[in-house]
Design a protein around this motif. Sequence first.
Motif, PDB file in Angstrom:
ATOM      1  N   GLU A  17      29.215  48.629  13.959  1.00 47.02           N
ATOM      2  CA  GLU A  17      29.972  49.859  14.199  1.00 47.02           C
ATOM      3  C   GLU A  17      29.212  51.074  13.684  1.00 47.02           C
ATOM      4  N   LEU A  18      28.605  50.945  12.517  1.00 44.99           N
ATOM      5  CA  LEU A  18      27.793  52.039  11.981  1.00 44.99           C
ATOM      6  C   LEU A  18      26.621  52.351  12.900  1.00 44.99           C
ATOM      7  N   GLY A  19      25.957  51.296  13.380  1.00 45.86           N
ATOM      8  CA  GLY A  19      24.831  51.495  14.284  1.00 45.86           C
ATOM      9  C   GLY A  19      25.247  52.165  15.579  1.00 45.86           C
ATOM     10  N   GLY A  20      26.367  51.722  16.145  1.00 41.91           N
ATOM     11  CA  GLY A  20      26.845  52.308  17.392  1.00 41.91           C
ATOM     12  C   GLY A  20      27.233  53.763  17.233  1.00 41.91           C
ATOM     13  N   LEU A  21      27.923  54.093  16.131  1.00 43.69           N
ATOM     14  CA  LEU A  21      28.347  55.470  15.898  1.00 43.69           C
ATOM     15  C   LEU A  21      27.134  56.370  15.663  1.00 43.69           C
ATOM     16  N   ALA A  22      26.176  55.882  14.892  1.00 43.05           N
ATOM     17  CA  ALA A  22      24.973  56.675  14.655  1.00 43.05           C
ATOM     18  C   ALA A  22      24.209  56.921  15.952  1.00 43.05           C
ATOM     19  N   ARG A  23      24.073  55.897  16.780  1.00 45.60           N
ATOM     20  CA  ARG A  23      23.363  56.070  18.054  1.00 45.60           C
ATOM     21  C   ARG A  23      24.058  57.102  18.933  1.00 45.60           C
ATOM     22  N   TYR A  24      25.382  57.019  19.003  1.00 49.90           N
ATOM     23  CA  TYR A  24      26.114  57.976  19.828  1.00 49.90           C
ATOM     24  C   TYR A  24      25.890  59.403  19.327  1.00 49.90           C
ATOM     25  N   LEU A  25      26.049  59.614  18.027  1.00 44.57           N
ATOM     26  CA  LEU A  25      25.966  60.963  17.494  1.00 44.57           C
ATOM     27  C   LEU A  25      24.548  61.516  17.512  1.00 44.57           C
ATOM     28  N   VAL A  26      23.551  60.651  17.397  1.00 41.70           N
ATOM     29  CA  VAL A  26      22.155  61.107  17.451  1.00 41.70           C
ATOM     30  C   VAL A  26      21.715  61.315  18.896  1.00 41.70           C
ATOM     31  N   GLN A  27      21.923  60.317  19.725  1.00 43.93           N
ATOM     32  CA  GLN A  27      21.375  60.369  21.082  1.00 43.93           C
ATOM     33  C   GLN A  27      22.197  61.226  22.040  1.00 43.93           C
ATOM     34  N   GLU A  28      23.522  61.277  21.830  1.00 38.13           N
ATOM     35  CA  GLU A  28      24.387  61.986  22.771  1.00 38.13           C
ATOM     36  C   GLU A  28      24.903  63.324  22.254  1.00 38.13           C
ATOM     37  N   ARG A  29      24.969  63.494  20.922  1.00 36.51           N
ATOM     38  CA  ARG A  29      25.622  64.693  20.391  1.00 36.51           C
ATOM     39  C   ARG A  29      24.700  65.563  19.532  1.00 36.51           C
ATOM     40  N   GLY A  30      23.427  65.217  19.434  1.00 37.66           N
ATOM     41  CA  GLY A  30      22.469  66.131  18.834  1.00 37.66           C
ATOM     42  C   GLY A  30      22.301  66.077  17.335  1.00 37.66           C
ATOM     43  N   VAL A  31      22.803  65.037  16.667  1.00 31.67           N
ATOM     44  CA  VAL A  31      22.529  64.902  15.236  1.00 31.67           C
ATOM     45  C   VAL A  31      21.036  64.693  15.036  1.00 31.67           C
ATOM     46  N   ARG A  32      20.453  65.445  14.122  1.00 33.78           N
ATOM     47  CA  ARG A  32      19.013  65.384  13.887  1.00 33.78           C
ATOM     48  C   ARG A  32      18.662  64.943  12.474  1.00 33.78           C
ATOM     49  N   LYS A  33      19.656  64.921  11.607  1.00 30.13           N
ATOM     50  CA  LYS A  33      19.433  64.502  10.225  1.00 30.13           C
ATOM     51  C   LYS A  33      20.567  63.580   9.819  1.00 30.13           C
ATOM     52  N   LEU A  34      20.215  62.428   9.253  1.00 31.93           N
ATOM     53  CA  LEU A  34      21.189  61.419   8.847  1.00 31.93           C
ATOM     54  C   LEU A  34      20.965  61.084   7.382  1.00 31.93           C
ATOM     55  N   ARG A  35      22.056  61.012   6.616  1.00 37.15           N
ATOM     56  CA  ARG A  35      21.960  60.654   5.201  1.00 37.15           C
ATOM     57  C   ARG A  35      23.033  59.631   4.869  1.00 37.15           C
ATOM     58  N   LEU A  36      22.646  58.588   4.128  1.00 35.19           N
ATOM     59  CA  LEU A  36      23.579  57.577   3.640  1.00 35.19           C
ATOM     60  C   LEU A  36      24.052  57.977   2.246  1.00 35.19           C
ATOM     61  N   THR A  37      25.384  57.929   2.039  1.00 30.39           N
ATOM     62  CA  THR A  37      25.953  58.329   0.764  1.00 30.39           C
ATOM     63  C   THR A  37      26.991  57.306   0.335  1.00 30.39           C
ATOM     64  N   GLY A  38      27.745  57.637  -0.696  1.00 27.42           N
ATOM     65  CA  GLY A  38      28.846  56.824  -1.153  1.00 27.42           C
ATOM     66  C   GLY A  38      29.856  57.714  -1.845  1.00 27.42           C
ATOM     67  N   GLY A  39      30.509  57.192  -2.871  1.00 30.48           N
ATOM     68  CA  GLY A  39      30.177  56.087  -3.725  1.00 30.48           C
ATOM     69  C   GLY A  39      28.695  55.917  -3.964  1.00 30.48           C
ATOM     70  N   GLU A  40      28.352  54.710  -4.317  1.00 23.80           N
ATOM     71  CA  GLU A  40      26.947  54.353  -4.493  1.00 23.80           C
ATOM     72  C   GLU A  40      26.545  53.466  -3.319  1.00 23.80           C
ATOM     73  N   PRO A  41      25.782  54.000  -2.363  1.00 24.62           N
ATOM     74  CA  PRO A  41      25.503  53.259  -1.135  1.00 24.62           C
ATOM     75  C   PRO A  41      24.748  51.959  -1.359  1.00 24.62           C
ATOM     76  N   LEU A  42      23.984  51.859  -2.444  1.00 21.02           N
ATOM     77  CA  LEU A  42      23.219  50.631  -2.681  1.00 21.02           C
ATOM     78  C   LEU A  42      24.102  49.490  -3.183  1.00 21.02           C
ATOM     79  N   LEU A  43      25.392  49.759  -3.389  1.00 19.41           N
ATOM     80  CA  LEU A  43      26.342  48.683  -3.723  1.00 19.41           C
ATOM     81  C   LEU A  43      26.931  48.034  -2.478  1.00 19.41           C
ATOM     82  N   ARG A  44      26.647  48.592  -1.325  1.00 19.36           N
ATOM     83  CA  ARG A  44      27.190  48.032  -0.084  1.00 19.36           C
ATOM     84  C   ARG A  44      26.817  46.559   0.022  1.00 19.36           C
ATOM     85  N   HIS A  45      27.804  45.693   0.238  1.00 19.89           N
ATOM     86  CA  HIS A  45      27.579  44.246   0.157  1.00 19.89           C
ATOM     87  C   HIS A  45      26.635  43.733   1.239  1.00 19.89           C
TER      88      HIS A  45
END
Length: 357
Positions: A50-78
């Motif tokens: 789901e994350l991959g699909g949403l990112a692809r849509y927003l980058v390829q179709e809606r013009g997002v040019r910068k992406l950042r992963l955040t949290g919480g602490e994103p490196l705790l993601r299981h």
Amino acid sequence: MRWLRDGFGRVHTYLRISLTDKCNLRCRYCMPEAGVPNPTPNAALLTPSELGGLARYLVQERGVRKLRLTGGEPLLRHDLLEVLRALRSVTGREQRAASGLHAFGLTTNAVHLERYLPALVASGLDAVNISLDTLRADRFTALTRRDGQAHLPRVLRAVDAAVDAGLRVRVNCVVMRGRNDDELETFCEYFAQAPARGLSEMVDAVRFIEYMPFEGNEWHQGKMVSYAEMRQRLQPRLLRDTAEPDRHDTTKYWRYRTRDGTEVPLRVGFITSMSEHFCAGCNRLRITANGHLRPCLFGRHEVDLRPFVQRDDWEACGAAIDAALLRKAFALGGASSALNDLPQRMAHDRPMTAIGG
């Protein structure tokens, strides 16, 4: 391109995706001592696909040019490694030309950064913002409610490892009166001494952030150190930055001169959310760990995108995003004043870690 435009004509090209609202620290300015009430269970998080699909849509179709992963602490993601693999179709360096993405970053407390650096670099990571509010172990313990003797050395090693890996590294420090505001010059001097630690490069910037109000973070105006005061304290060390400012940047940058008079590449930045907001140039969107779009950090309005993502209904997803953008206030989530109205509004909102940094 169908741009992500709000009612004030601002085009949103910067997407911040929270991977989790959990954190291994309990920083006083960020979250309550007991942690986030009712943290999002793993089953309710956006899945890697789901994350991959949403990112692809927003980058390829809606013009997002910068992406950042955040949290919480994103490196705790299981399932962090699965997330990185799912995002690689847009974040991978070989895929950038086709996807349109220009930059891929991470915000982290860096406690686990060394462990994940190889996978992050392989996924196309360009830059890392590291949250660090003191260089003293005893204060680290007091500010994070975790063992500073154990964690602070790990964070400092991770900073150097990230620089050594070729990433653009920025160290973010939230400044709080009576807690760490006497360390401004100490921070700058430490990170300006990269050659003494065997590094050929130094961090790109040390950034000092005005203390902002969020639910359960003990904010009051007396604890906030303003940009003007921080700049005045560092004035002998600061040199005017001649670079053309980015109108979307949240940071006011200066160049740095060390105590011995040496001009170094280190930049000193100030994030002035409270005293001089930068909402006019806002180009940011946030997605929470459970898939809610939040057009403004200080705004209360959110829209749940996950049902559309699960159905691959990108037309409906886009319509929901556009409607949310049209509701976005011009400044401060609709608050009339950062110092007067905003604290009361945010006291009844979610903690920062639940919103997504």
